[in-house]
Write a protein that holds these residues in place. Structure first.
Motif, PDB file in Angstrom:
ATOM      1  N   SER A   1       0.939  -1.323   0.095  1.00 43.85           N
ATOM      2  CA  SER A   1       0.207  -0.013  -0.265  1.00 43.85           C
ATOM      3  C   SER A   1       0.446   1.196  -0.048  1.00 43.85           C
ATOM      4  O   SER A   1       1.366   0.917   0.548  1.00 43.85           O
ATOM      5  CB  SER A   1      -1.159  -0.137   1.335  1.00 43.85           C
ATOM      6  OG  SER A   1       0.104  -0.228   2.503  1.00 43.85           O
ATOM      7  N   ARG A   2       1.095   2.237  -0.468  1.00 47.43           N
ATOM      8  CA  ARG A   2       1.303   3.785  -0.809  1.00 47.43           C
ATOM      9  C   ARG A   2       2.424   3.290  -2.099  1.00 47.43           C
ATOM     10  O   ARG A   2       3.177   4.583  -1.941  1.00 47.43           O
ATOM     11  CB  ARG A   2       2.225   4.487   0.209  1.00 47.43           C
ATOM     12  CG  ARG A   2       0.180   4.603   1.101  1.00 47.43           C
ATOM     13  CD  ARG A   2       1.020   5.670   1.706  1.00 47.43           C
ATOM     14  NE  ARG A   2       1.367   4.589   3.261  1.00 47.43           N
ATOM     15  CZ  ARG A   2       0.920   3.755   3.986  1.00 47.43           C
ATOM     16  NH1 ARG A   2       0.076   3.386   4.471  1.00 47.43           N
ATOM     17  NH2 ARG A   2       1.284   3.356   4.901  1.00 47.43           N
ATOM     18  N   ASP A   3       3.009   2.156  -2.765  1.00 50.42           N
ATOM     19  CA  ASP A   3       3.494   2.393  -3.568  1.00 50.42           C
ATOM     20  C   ASP A   3       3.327   0.793  -3.884  1.00 50.42           C
ATOM     21  O   ASP A   3       4.132  -0.710  -3.948  1.00 50.42           O
ATOM     22  CB  ASP A   3       5.469   1.784  -2.520  1.00 50.42           C
ATOM     23  CG  ASP A   3       6.319   2.156  -3.486  1.00 50.42           C
ATOM     24  OD1 ASP A   3       6.103   1.926  -5.172  1.00 50.42           O
ATOM     25  OD2 ASP A   3       7.843   2.508  -2.996  1.00 50.42           O
ATOM     26  N   PHE A   4       2.679   0.373  -5.717  1.00 48.08           N
ATOM     27  CA  PHE A   4       2.598  -0.733  -5.790  1.00 48.08           C
ATOM     28  C   PHE A   4       3.257  -1.297  -6.827  1.00 48.08           C
ATOM     29  O   PHE A   4       3.332  -2.056  -6.857  1.00 48.08           O
ATOM     30  CB  PHE A   4       1.089  -0.588  -6.659  1.00 48.08           C
ATOM     31  CG  PHE A   4       0.036  -2.265  -6.884  1.00 48.08           C
ATOM     32  CD1 PHE A   4      -0.554  -2.604  -5.776  1.00 48.08           C
ATOM     33  CD2 PHE A   4       0.259  -2.102  -8.470  1.00 48.08           C
ATOM     34  CE1 PHE A   4      -0.884  -3.744  -6.270  1.00 48.08           C
ATOM     35  CE2 PHE A   4      -0.227  -3.385  -8.614  1.00 48.08           C
ATOM     36  CZ  PHE A   4      -0.823  -3.946  -7.516  1.00 48.08           C
ATOM     37  N   ALA A   5       4.203  -0.515  -7.098  1.00 52.44           N
ATOM     38  CA  ALA A   5       4.994  -0.857  -8.587  1.00 52.44           C
ATOM     39  C   ALA A   5       6.478  -1.185  -7.774  1.00 52.44           C
ATOM     40  O   ALA A   5       7.513  -0.939  -8.792  1.00 52.44           O
ATOM     41  CB  ALA A   5       5.155   0.601  -8.695  1.00 52.44           C
ATOM     42  N   GLU A   6       6.769  -1.676  -6.961  1.00 51.29           N
ATOM     43  CA  GLU A   6       8.292  -1.712  -6.549  1.00 51.29           C
ATOM     44  C   GLU A   6       8.644  -2.543  -7.233  1.00 51.29           C
ATOM     45  O   GLU A   6       8.590  -4.020  -7.081  1.00 51.29           O
ATOM     46  CB  GLU A   6       8.045  -1.458  -4.749  1.00 51.29           C
ATOM     47  CG  GLU A   6       9.621  -1.528  -4.472  1.00 51.29           C
ATOM     48  CD  GLU A   6      10.259  -0.213  -3.777  1.00 51.29           C
ATOM     49  OE1 GLU A   6      10.562  -0.323  -5.311  1.00 51.29           O
ATOM     50  OE2 GLU A   6      10.652   0.044  -2.334  1.00 51.29           O
ATOM     51  N   MET A   7       9.894  -2.785  -7.647  1.00 52.29           N
ATOM     52  CA  MET A   7      10.882  -3.779  -8.458  1.00 52.29           C
ATOM     53  C   MET A   7      11.838  -3.852  -7.290  1.00 52.29           C
ATOM     54  O   MET A   7      12.279  -3.334  -7.022  1.00 52.29           O
ATOM     55  CB  MET A   7      10.909  -3.393  -9.546  1.00 52.29           C
ATOM     56  CG  MET A   7       9.505  -3.552  -9.993  1.00 52.29           C
ATOM     57  SD  MET A   7       8.352  -5.445 -10.175  1.00 52.29           S
ATOM     58  CE  MET A   7       9.611  -6.487 -10.831  1.00 52.29           C
ATOM     59  N   ASP A   8      12.202  -5.215  -7.579  1.00 47.12           N
ATOM     60  CA  ASP A   8      13.911  -5.199  -6.915  1.00 47.12           C
ATOM     61  C   ASP A   8      14.412  -6.022  -7.679  1.00 47.12           C
ATOM     62  O   ASP A   8      13.949  -7.729  -7.693  1.00 47.12           O
ATOM     63  CB  ASP A   8      13.578  -5.473  -5.360  1.00 47.12           C
ATOM     64  CG  ASP A   8      15.227  -5.291  -3.945  1.00 47.12           C
ATOM     65  OD1 ASP A   8      15.629  -5.021  -4.844  1.00 47.12           O
ATOM     66  OD2 ASP A   8      14.891  -6.629  -3.536  1.00 47.12           O
ATOM     67  N   LEU A   9      15.998  -5.725  -7.953  1.00 43.94           N
ATOM     68  CA  LEU A   9      16.794  -6.655  -8.535  1.00 43.94           C
ATOM     69  C   LEU A   9      17.890  -6.724  -8.146  1.00 43.94           C
ATOM     70  O   LEU A   9      18.877  -5.845  -7.698  1.00 43.94           O
ATOM     71  CB  LEU A   9      17.060  -6.293  -9.657  1.00 43.94           C
ATOM     72  CG  LEU A   9      17.457  -7.099 -11.243  1.00 43.94           C
ATOM     73  CD1 LEU A   9      17.221  -8.115 -11.349  1.00 43.94           C
ATOM     74  CD2 LEU A   9      18.246  -6.479 -12.426  1.00 43.94           C
ATOM     75  N   ARG A  10      17.976  -7.835  -7.536  1.00 44.31           N
ATOM     76  CA  ARG A  10      20.115  -8.459  -6.755  1.00 44.31           C
ATOM     77  C   ARG A  10      20.474  -8.988  -6.893  1.00 44.31           C
ATOM     78  O   ARG A  10      19.912 -10.184  -7.901  1.00 44.31           O
ATOM     79  CB  ARG A  10      19.163  -8.640  -4.843  1.00 44.31           C
ATOM     80  CG  ARG A  10      17.785  -8.283  -4.675  1.00 44.31           C
ATOM     81  CD  ARG A  10      18.186  -6.928  -4.243  1.00 44.31           C
ATOM     82  NE  ARG A  10      19.437  -6.591  -3.345  1.00 44.31           N
ATOM     83  CZ  ARG A  10      19.175  -6.502  -2.089  1.00 44.31           C
ATOM     84  NH1 ARG A  10      18.366  -6.990  -1.370  1.00 44.31           N
ATOM     85  NH2 ARG A  10      20.799  -6.154  -1.486  1.00 44.31           N
ATOM     86  N   PHE A  11      21.374  -8.892  -7.295  1.00 47.15           N
ATOM     87  CA  PHE A  11      22.957  -9.507  -8.228  1.00 47.15           C
ATOM     88  C   PHE A  11      24.070 -10.148  -6.739  1.00 47.15           C
ATOM     89  O   PHE A  11      24.317  -9.313  -6.351  1.00 47.15           O
ATOM     90  CB  PHE A  11      22.807  -9.634  -9.246  1.00 47.15           C
ATOM     91  CG  PHE A  11      23.549  -8.003  -9.114  1.00 47.15           C
ATOM     92  CD1 PHE A  11      25.340  -7.925  -9.181  1.00 47.15           C
ATOM     93  CD2 PHE A  11      22.619  -7.267  -9.227  1.00 47.15           C
ATOM     94  CE1 PHE A  11      25.703  -6.774  -9.384  1.00 47.15           C
ATOM     95  CE2 PHE A  11      22.962  -5.766  -9.555  1.00 47.15           C
ATOM     96  CZ  PHE A  11      24.763  -5.522  -9.627  1.00 47.15           C
TER      97      PHE A  11
END
Length: 308
Positions: free
Chosen positions: A79-89
């Motif tokens: 909620s309040r940030d629906f588009a959060e993506m995370d790429l970890r390497f």
């Protein structure tokens, strides 16, 4: 999935915690198996090319150079940030030409002790969000407790860092893990960290863990602290649940809380030893959002390659 009795011995190894690929039922090769083999071969060829640069004339040890690591892609709407993506390497290159005393590390986050955090909880001021780091790690031996790094990261700063990490077992069920590090960044200046974790093996398939960590920052002359409780339960050879509650805060202008986080993570690798899936519902309270609860779920796909 690694039995928790084995995880208890390796819990603070940032590349093995609930992640070491283990044998799973054999399947007919698919296109993604071929992709994984090709990707692993390409990374190992790159490792051999890098190690060859350091090899002496007539030294063929670079042929044994290998690369290992993981890539994790996640969608973490809340909620309040629906588009959060995370790429970890994370990529680690072993360099036999340098007697395996030096590793080349490339990662999106130099704070590898907290690499499993939901992205929204990683603090910008400590450089934990989308900050590529390239470093050489020096150790007297592959299992040395003291290591040193030199590299570039955290908003394009040059840094040097020394870390000491060790553990002590009180008995077969209880143990502690502790580490300390000091570093200097070209703009952030001097900093340091202290970590202490207590771990209790409750049964062959469950354990409890208490983690405490303190970060000192010279440029702001304050401490950031983090207290965390975890309960880990292995429900099958390929699946486990990890329940987490942590509180993080600052010492200035007075001791106060910055965020509170609660989650339940399901982690499984039912089809391939190198392919993991995660689902993590969570609730996050942030000071900058007036501690109004933010509900979310993290959906992740994680691929391991090379010998961890």
């Amino acid at each position: 999935m690694v039995p928790l009795t084995a995880q208890a011995n390796d819990a603070q190894d940032n590349e093995s915690e609930l992640a070491v690929p283990q044998p799973v039922p054999i399947h007919e090769p698919q296109w993604f198996d071929q992709w994984h083999m090709n990707f692993e071969d390409a990374m190992n060829n790159t490792a051999r090319s890098i190690d060859n640069f350091f090899a002496l004339s007539g030294d063929s040890s670079h042929e044994d150079a290998t690369a290992s690591g993981r890539v994790r892609l996640g969608w973490e709407p809340r909620s309040r940030d629906f588009a959060e993506m995370d790429l970890r390497f994370r990529i680690r290159v072993r360099l036999p030409a340098l007697k395996n005393r030096v590793d080349l590390l490339l990662t999106d986050d130099e704070d590898d002790l907290q690499e499993n955090s939901v992205k929204a909880t990683r603090n910008d001021q400590l450089g934990r969000r989308d900050q590529a780091t390239l470093a050489l790690r020096f150790r007297h031996s592959p299992d040395a407790k003291l290591s040193h790094r030199i590299g570039a990261g955290r908003r394009d700063q040059v840094f040097v860092k020394s870390r000491y990490r060790d553990s002590h077992d009180f008995n077969a069920e209880m143990g502690i893990f502790y580490d300390a590090e000091i570093y200097y960044y070209s703009r952030d200046q001097l900093g340091g960290e202290l970590g202490l974790s207590y771990q209790h093996l409750l049964s062959e398939h469950s354990l409890a863990r208490l983690n405490n960590r303190y970060y000192y920052r010279d440029n702001t002359n304050d401490w950031r602290w983090r207290h965390e409780a975890q309960y880990l339960s292995q429900v099958s050879d390929t699946s486990a649940y990890i329940y987490t509650l942590f509180v993080e805060g600052l010492s200035r202008p007075n001791m106060h809380t910055e965020q509170v986080f609660l989650s339940a993570r399901w982690r499984t690798n039912p089809t391939r030893e190198w392919l993991y899936y995660e689902v993590e519902p969570f609730v996050l309270w942030l000071k900058e959002e007036d501690f109004k609860p933010s509900f979310g779920v993290a959906l992740r796909l994680e691929v391991f390659y090379g010998k961890i």
